[in-house]
Design a protein around this motif. Sequence first.
Motif, PDB file in Angstrom:
ATOM      1  N   GLY A 290       0.789  -1.222   0.000  1.00 37.00           N
ATOM      2  CA  GLY A 290       0.000   0.000   0.000  1.00 37.00           C
ATOM      3  C   GLY A 290       0.818   1.266   0.000  1.00 37.00           C
ATOM      4  N   SER A 291       2.011   1.229   0.618  1.00 38.39           N
ATOM      5  CA  SER A 291       2.835   2.437   0.696  1.00 38.39           C
ATOM      6  C   SER A 291       3.390   2.847  -0.662  1.00 38.39           C
ATOM      7  CB  SER A 291       3.988   2.221   1.674  1.00 38.39           C
ATOM      8  OG  SER A 291       4.742   1.086   1.306  1.00 38.39           O
ATOM      9  N   MET A 292       3.386   1.947  -1.643  1.00 34.99           N
ATOM     10  CA  MET A 292       3.846   2.308  -2.984  1.00 34.99           C
ATOM     11  C   MET A 292       2.873   3.253  -3.688  1.00 34.99           C
ATOM     12  SD  MET A 292       6.830   1.041  -3.881  1.00 34.99           S
ATOM     13  CE  MET A 292       6.822   0.819  -5.661  1.00 34.99           C
ATOM     14  N   THR A 358       0.054  -2.534 -17.162  1.00 32.96           N
ATOM     15  CA  THR A 358      -0.932  -1.440 -17.151  1.00 32.96           C
ATOM     16  C   THR A 358      -1.959  -1.625 -16.041  1.00 32.96           C
ATOM     17  OG1 THR A 358      -2.362  -2.583 -18.761  1.00 32.96           O
ATOM     18  CG2 THR A 358      -0.689  -1.070 -19.628  1.00 32.96           C
ATOM     19  N   HIS A 359      -2.198  -2.860 -15.607  1.00 31.90           N
ATOM     20  CA  HIS A 359      -3.191  -3.125 -14.564  1.00 31.90           C
ATOM     21  C   HIS A 359      -2.572  -3.280 -13.175  1.00 31.90           C
ATOM     22  CE1 HIS A 359      -5.290  -4.523 -18.300  1.00 31.90           C
ATOM     23  NE2 HIS A 359      -6.290  -3.856 -17.729  1.00 31.90           N
ATOM     24  N   MET A 360      -1.248  -3.111 -13.067  1.00 30.34           N
ATOM     25  CA  MET A 360      -0.594  -3.237 -11.775  1.00 30.34           C
ATOM     26  C   MET A 360      -1.010  -2.099 -10.850  1.00 30.34           C
ATOM     27  SD  MET A 360       3.345  -4.445 -12.544  1.00 30.34           S
ATOM     28  CE  MET A 360       3.834  -3.864 -10.933  1.00 30.34           C
ATOM     29  N   LYS A 361      -1.305  -2.427  -9.588  1.00 31.76           N
ATOM     30  CA  LYS A 361      -1.654  -1.430  -8.579  1.00 31.76           C
ATOM     31  C   LYS A 361      -0.925  -1.748  -7.280  1.00 31.76           C
ATOM     32  CE  LYS A 361      -6.325  -0.617 -10.415  1.00 31.76           C
ATOM     33  NZ  LYS A 361      -7.781  -0.675 -10.098  1.00 31.76           N
ATOM     34  N   ALA A 362      -0.862  -0.752  -6.409  1.00 31.13           N
ATOM     35  CA  ALA A 362      -0.288  -0.963  -5.072  1.00 31.13           C
ATOM     36  C   ALA A 362      -1.405  -1.471  -4.169  1.00 31.13           C
ATOM     37  CB  ALA A 362       0.303   0.337  -4.541  1.00 31.13           C
ATOM     38  N   ASP A 363      -1.811  -2.717  -4.399  1.00 30.14           N
ATOM     39  CA  ASP A 363      -3.023  -3.243  -3.764  1.00 30.14           C
ATOM     40  C   ASP A 363      -2.820  -4.590  -3.071  1.00 30.14           C
ATOM     41  OD1 ASP A 363      -2.541  -4.753  -6.007  1.00 30.14           O
ATOM     42  OD2 ASP A 363      -4.550  -4.539  -6.867  1.00 30.14           O
ATOM     43  N   LEU A 364      -1.574  -4.927  -2.754  1.00 25.63           N
ATOM     44  CA  LEU A 364      -1.320  -6.251  -2.168  1.00 25.63           C
ATOM     45  C   LEU A 364      -1.017  -6.202  -0.675  1.00 25.63           C
ATOM     46  CD1 LEU A 364       0.671  -8.109  -4.983  1.00 25.63           C
ATOM     47  CD2 LEU A 364      -1.781  -8.172  -4.452  1.00 25.63           C
ATOM     48  N   GLY A 365      -1.316  -5.084   0.001  1.00 24.94           N
ATOM     49  CA  GLY A 365      -1.232  -5.058   1.464  1.00 24.94           C
ATOM     50  C   GLY A 365       0.144  -4.734   1.987  1.00 24.94           C
ATOM     51  N   GLY A 366       0.691  -5.618   2.831  1.00 23.17           N
ATOM     52  CA  GLY A 366       1.964  -5.389   3.508  1.00 23.17           C
ATOM     53  C   GLY A 366       3.154  -5.645   2.619  1.00 23.17           C
ATOM     54  N   THR A 367       4.296  -5.913   3.228  1.00 20.01           N
ATOM     55  CA  THR A 367       5.537  -6.093   2.457  1.00 20.01           C
ATOM     56  C   THR A 367       6.193  -7.402   2.860  1.00 20.01           C
ATOM     57  OG1 THR A 367       5.781  -3.692   2.573  1.00 20.01           O
ATOM     58  CG2 THR A 367       7.612  -4.897   1.654  1.00 20.01           C
ATOM     59  N   GLU A 368       5.602  -8.508   2.450  1.00 24.76           N
ATOM     60  CA  GLU A 368       6.129  -9.832   2.757  1.00 24.76           C
ATOM     61  C   GLU A 368       6.946 -10.317   1.570  1.00 24.76           C
ATOM     62  OE1 GLU A 368       7.621 -12.377   4.012  1.00 24.76           O
ATOM     63  OE2 GLU A 368       6.035 -12.606   5.503  1.00 24.76           O
ATOM     64  N   ILE A 369       8.247 -10.053   1.623  1.00 23.39           N
ATOM     65  CA  ILE A 369       9.114 -10.338   0.477  1.00 23.39           C
ATOM     66  C   ILE A 369       9.700 -11.742   0.521  1.00 23.39           C
ATOM     67  CG2 ILE A 369      11.230  -9.467   1.556  1.00 23.39           C
ATOM     68  CD1 ILE A 369      11.981  -8.244  -1.136  1.00 23.39           C
ATOM     69  N   LEU A 370       9.665 -12.371   1.693  1.00 22.62           N
ATOM     70  CA  LEU A 370      10.328 -13.667   1.846  1.00 22.62           C
ATOM     71  C   LEU A 370       9.651 -14.763   1.028  1.00 22.62           C
ATOM     72  CD1 LEU A 370      12.819 -14.590   3.340  1.00 22.62           C
ATOM     73  CD2 LEU A 370      11.380 -15.215   5.295  1.00 22.62           C
ATOM     74  N   SER A 619      -2.432   3.868   5.434  1.00 27.30           N
ATOM     75  CA  SER A 619      -1.618   3.001   4.572  1.00 27.30           C
ATOM     76  C   SER A 619      -0.812   1.984   5.356  1.00 27.30           C
ATOM     77  CB  SER A 619      -0.657   3.859   3.742  1.00 27.30           C
ATOM     78  OG  SER A 619       0.245   4.532   4.593  1.00 27.30           O
ATOM     79  N   MET A 620      -1.085   1.828   6.658  1.00 26.71           N
ATOM     80  CA  MET A 620      -0.257   0.918   7.453  1.00 26.71           C
ATOM     81  C   MET A 620      -0.445  -0.517   7.021  1.00 26.71           C
ATOM     82  SD  MET A 620      -0.239   2.147  11.312  1.00 26.71           S
ATOM     83  CE  MET A 620       0.220   3.803  11.664  1.00 26.71           C
ATOM     84  N   PRO A 621       0.667  -1.278   6.963  1.00 24.40           N
ATOM     85  CA  PRO A 621       0.571  -2.693   6.655  1.00 24.40           C
ATOM     86  C   PRO A 621      -0.037  -3.449   7.810  1.00 24.40           C
ATOM     87  CG  PRO A 621       2.817  -2.101   7.162  1.00 24.40           C
ATOM     88  CD  PRO A 621       2.041  -0.840   7.128  1.00 24.40           C
ATOM     89  N   ARG A 622      -0.561  -4.608   7.524  1.00 17.44           N
ATOM     90  CA  ARG A 622      -1.119  -5.439   8.583  1.00 17.44           C
ATOM     91  C   ARG A 622      -0.035  -5.793   9.588  1.00 17.44           C
ATOM     92  NH1 ARG A 622      -4.121 -10.244   5.584  1.00 17.44           N
ATOM     93  NH2 ARG A 622      -1.993 -10.506   4.872  1.00 17.44           N
ATOM     94  N   GLY A 623      -0.448  -5.929  10.846  1.00 17.62           N
ATOM     95  CA  GLY A 623       0.519  -6.257  11.885  1.00 17.62           C
ATOM     96  C   GLY A 623       0.894  -5.053  12.711  1.00 17.62           C
ATOM     97  N   PHE A 624       0.470  -3.851  12.279  1.00 17.09           N
ATOM     98  CA  PHE A 624       0.760  -2.651  13.054  1.00 17.09           C
ATOM     99  C   PHE A 624      -0.503  -2.178  13.735  1.00 17.09           C
ATOM    100  CE2 PHE A 624       5.018  -1.132  12.515  1.00 17.09           C
ATOM    101  CZ  PHE A 624       5.488  -1.958  11.532  1.00 17.09           C
ATOM    102  N   GLY A 625      -0.381  -1.851  15.027  1.00 17.96           N
ATOM    103  CA  GLY A 625      -1.522  -1.390  15.795  1.00 17.96           C
ATOM    104  C   GLY A 625      -1.774   0.086  15.571  1.00 17.96           C
ATOM    105  N   SER A 626      -2.900   0.543  16.068  1.00 17.11           N
ATOM    106  CA  SER A 626      -3.249   1.955  15.973  1.00 17.11           C
ATOM    107  C   SER A 626      -2.202   2.799  16.655  1.00 17.11           C
ATOM    108  CB  SER A 626      -4.613   2.182  16.631  1.00 17.11           C
ATOM    109  OG  SER A 626      -4.928   3.547  16.649  1.00 17.11           O
ATOM    110  N   GLY A 627      -1.882   3.935  16.019  1.00 15.70           N
ATOM    111  CA  GLY A 627      -0.943   4.858  16.644  1.00 15.70           C
ATOM    112  C   GLY A 627       0.469   4.712  16.162  1.00 15.70           C
ATOM    113  N   VAL A 628       0.761   3.729  15.326  1.00 21.54           N
ATOM    114  CA  VAL A 628       2.121   3.598  14.818  1.00 21.54           C
ATOM    115  C   VAL A 628       2.237   4.404  13.551  1.00 21.54           C
ATOM    116  CG1 VAL A 628       3.888   2.014  14.019  1.00 21.54           C
ATOM    117  CG2 VAL A 628       2.301   1.288  15.782  1.00 21.54           C
TER     118      VAL A 628
END
Length: 784
Positions: A290-292, A358-370, A619-628
Amino acid sequence: MVPRYGLLTRREEAVPLKGISVALSVYEFVAGVSATLNYENEESAPVEAFFMFPIDDDSAVYSFEALVDGKTIVAELQDKMKAHTSYNDAIAQGHQAFLLEEDISSRDVFCCNVGNLQPGSKAALTLKYVQELPLDSDGALRFVLPAVLNPRYHLSRCSANSCFQMKMPVFALETLPYTLSMTTTISSQHGVRKVESNCQLTPLEYLGNDQTTAQVSLDDGHRFDRDVQLLIYYCEVHTPSVSLEIGKPKTNADSLMEENTAMVSFYPSIPEAQPPITCGEFIFLMDRSGSMQHPLSKRERSKMRIDIAKETLVLLLKSLPVGCYFNVFGFGSTYESFFQDSVRYTQHTMEEALRKITHMKADLGGTEILTPLNAIYGSPTIPGHPMQLFVFTDGEVTDTFSVIREVKSSRKQHRCFSFGIGDGVSTSLVKGIARATGGTSEFISEKNRMQTKALLALKRSLQPVVEELSLSWALPQGLCANVLSPEQSVIFRGQRLIIYAQLSGPMPSKEERGEVCLKYTLQGQSFETKVAFHLQPKSDANFIIHRLAAKSLLQIKDMGFRETPANDKKEVLKISLECGVISSHTAFIAINKDLNQPVQRPLVRRDIPRPLLMGTLASMPRGFGSGVGRAPGLGGKQKKKCMPLKETSPAMGRTRPSTHRTNLDTQQEGEVFEENHLVQLISLQKADGSWDLNEGLALVLGFSVEDLLAAFPFKNMDSTSWATVLALIWLHCNGKELQSEWDLLAKKAVAWIHINIGPAMHQLMEAAVDLLKSTVDPKSIVTS
């Protein structure tokens, strides 16, 4: 009252961090940083303050001390577990204690604990570090003071002890209670030409008549919402050099600190060579978290990161050589690939990939690269096509050590070229995965074009391998050199190479000199670069070169607190403790035993807040609580003081924003117009390097299809030949400023012309030059 957003600190809760001051000293190609965090407890009860901040991955942190109410307490570097025990015991006994350590999950994030700060007490904590400065392709030395710490996506194995697991308070940007001051002194025998920055600076002031020393500062009261960047231009930066530093007396016989240590800087003159016919398997791994979707910079009309990444991907695909294999992966919380396995590069597969881009979006959530990395490395290899992996990310990954370990385990089957996008990127991740495989890393900021840096990496991946690297020394009798740097297996054209070595034995007289020679072969041809140097080492109270040599070893051996093998851990601890350079297994601990007042109740915890930036929570990725939110590093933030990259020099005086908005907008619109035409022309090129004569090409060239056909000298020839020649001439005439981005696809076009046109080539070229009113010499194009 400040509006409440989850864990926002209330205004009545005093923040003990009051200000941050940084003294930056740049000497030749090394930066020394002294950063002081000023604390004051304005409350009626003792507090424990916690602050986390980023530091560049290449930094060697070697000193930490506290000035408490006039008394200096120098920290000791200890085994991390011992340091934690010492800290807790000190607090329990009523002492004051200060702890500085790398985060357990990433070596570019540091955590600072201030324990038992008494009411009314002041403490100034100073940490010092050094780092090599990278060299940009335009000759600029780049220094970055990390300021933004993006939320980082939690891997499943992320440690509960990581700073990232803690919910930190955030402040509205305009109410952040601490500021940054930074003064920079630059010294170089090459002469300081100019300095550019993305933030407001004072005028550059020369401290002598020869312009070899200069000073510049951030404006007073600076707060920022981006990493502070300085681009330093010398009059000459490509001269090889050797710096020799005297060793530290009274140390252990086998200590790195004892012997004189040399830092050798090479700029090998590697010629551009023709790549082999089959050039490998190219995998493009694109961040779609999402941050992209954020803009690359704060500048007006700044493009979204994902849009720049898509344009870059199109350019890379168009520039691939015929006959290679490729695939594209997108990753976030999950991952997707364009093809089940890598496919051969043809017109059909390229067109299919372009449709999907052309259809690529920043729509895959967090950043799990592994997970996608595991999938890439688990796919069958293609014989005769070594893998080249290109990773594009804004770096929001928590456990970087696990990712680097995974990449390193497959280093023999591929090279990785990594790109960090925007502020707050994890330098540990981006540099670590490239370093582990012999690739290169690049960082894309508001001044840089991602396309230019990506194409440079592609060119490097296409170059034949430099082989038989060796280093030889010519030294007086009795003196010998022991290279400390890890064995270098890959070097690229236009890349600087830094090597550290110990010189053992008696030093000769001042008149004698030594020489070091770098030798290598390229496509059977031998090359060498020599540099002579004086054999009189200089003293440095901070032992900068020794510390950097230690850091270069730690970067290879230290794979994190949990990931480092037992044998390497022993060596990491030895190097870290002897050289005073922090590692993932050590921490700095300072204890003020003069304060011996039993704590009557639990200390009040005060987490130093971060600025709350627009759009952060959404835009916070999953795994982060409110306020981060995004966290500052060594500084605070305020949008009004930040500027696009500007140049500062004595002649220019203080840089200010342009007030001529109408003229500036017109100029920008013209530049965008030209760039869009270039992008359109590139998108029309076919996989084999040719163009079709159609409406799209005619629009870029400024003619109708009928006009182009009417000017075609050979009516019975395929119009593809005419279209390709016209496109090639247009590129050389109108895209000169961006030639580094299209010269690979232009070479494909030239190769196609030589194969398919034959004797008519020169006549077609002359006709195209005449039609387009170009001054380009066609002979220089077809022979390039």
